[in-house]
Scaffold this active site. Sequence first.
Site, PDB file in Angstrom:
ATOM      1  CE1 TYR A   1       1.018   1.022   4.079  1.00  0.00           C
ATOM      2  CE2 TYR A   1       0.573  -1.441   3.880  1.00  0.00           C
ATOM      3  CZ  TYR A   1       1.196  -0.528   4.921  1.00  0.00           C
ATOM      4  OH  TYR A   1       1.684  -0.606   6.348  1.00  0.00           O
ATOM      5  N   GLY A   2       1.924   0.903  -0.341  1.00  0.00           N
ATOM      6  CA  GLY A   2       3.007   2.169   0.263  1.00  0.00           C
ATOM      7  C   GLY A   2       3.631   1.800  -1.098  1.00  0.00           C
ATOM      8  CB  THR A   3       7.688   2.546  -0.424  1.00  0.00           C
ATOM      9  OG1 THR A   3       7.948   1.786   0.314  1.00  0.00           O
ATOM     10  CG2 THR A   3       7.883   4.401   0.572  1.00  0.00           C
ATOM     11  CG  LEU A   4       6.995  -2.441  -0.255  1.00  0.00           C
ATOM     12  CD1 LEU A   4       6.361  -3.679   0.489  1.00  0.00           C
ATOM     13  CD2 LEU A   4       8.624  -3.238  -1.248  1.00  0.00           C
ATOM     14  CD  GLU A  28       7.342  -2.821   4.534  1.00  0.00           C
ATOM     15  OE1 GLU A  28       7.283  -1.826   5.672  1.00  0.00           O
ATOM     16  OE2 GLU A  28       7.253  -2.601   3.674  1.00  0.00           O
TER      17      GLU A  28
END
Length: 141
Positions: free
Chosen positions: A24-27, A90
């Site tokens: 949901y973010g930087t990935l 993470e």
Amino acid sequence: MNTLRSRPGALPMTTQPDRHVFVYGTLRRGEANDINRLQPAPLYLGPARISGALYDLGPYPGLVLGGADQVQGEVYAIAPELERQLDVIEEVAPVPSGEYVRRHVELEFDGRLLRCLVYEIAAQRVQGRARIRTGDWLRRR
């Protein structure tokens, strides 16, 4: 739109045992840690939403699962080797930093259930942080 939700109990026998991840973010594609640049390459399955609240932590977001709001993300099929790399990114392995926690939730996706790995931010890490009301890290700017 596919929706991710937590549900207790085992997956039905018809669910494939493949590994999947909801990012949901930087990935996400095009972001700083784009999962598509990692090896072995993941298989993009499509967009999805998860129930939760998204918080702005500066260079990356944090997701707190649950609630009525929806967070936008992407679902990928991944190999065990890639899962281990995600754990390092993470900071849940080899020594957990305490910032993120590995969670498994079920995703209803194209008429079947997928068990997805999700990295949830520790609740104390988002205290005093701005909420991303759109639920979409890519639209935060």
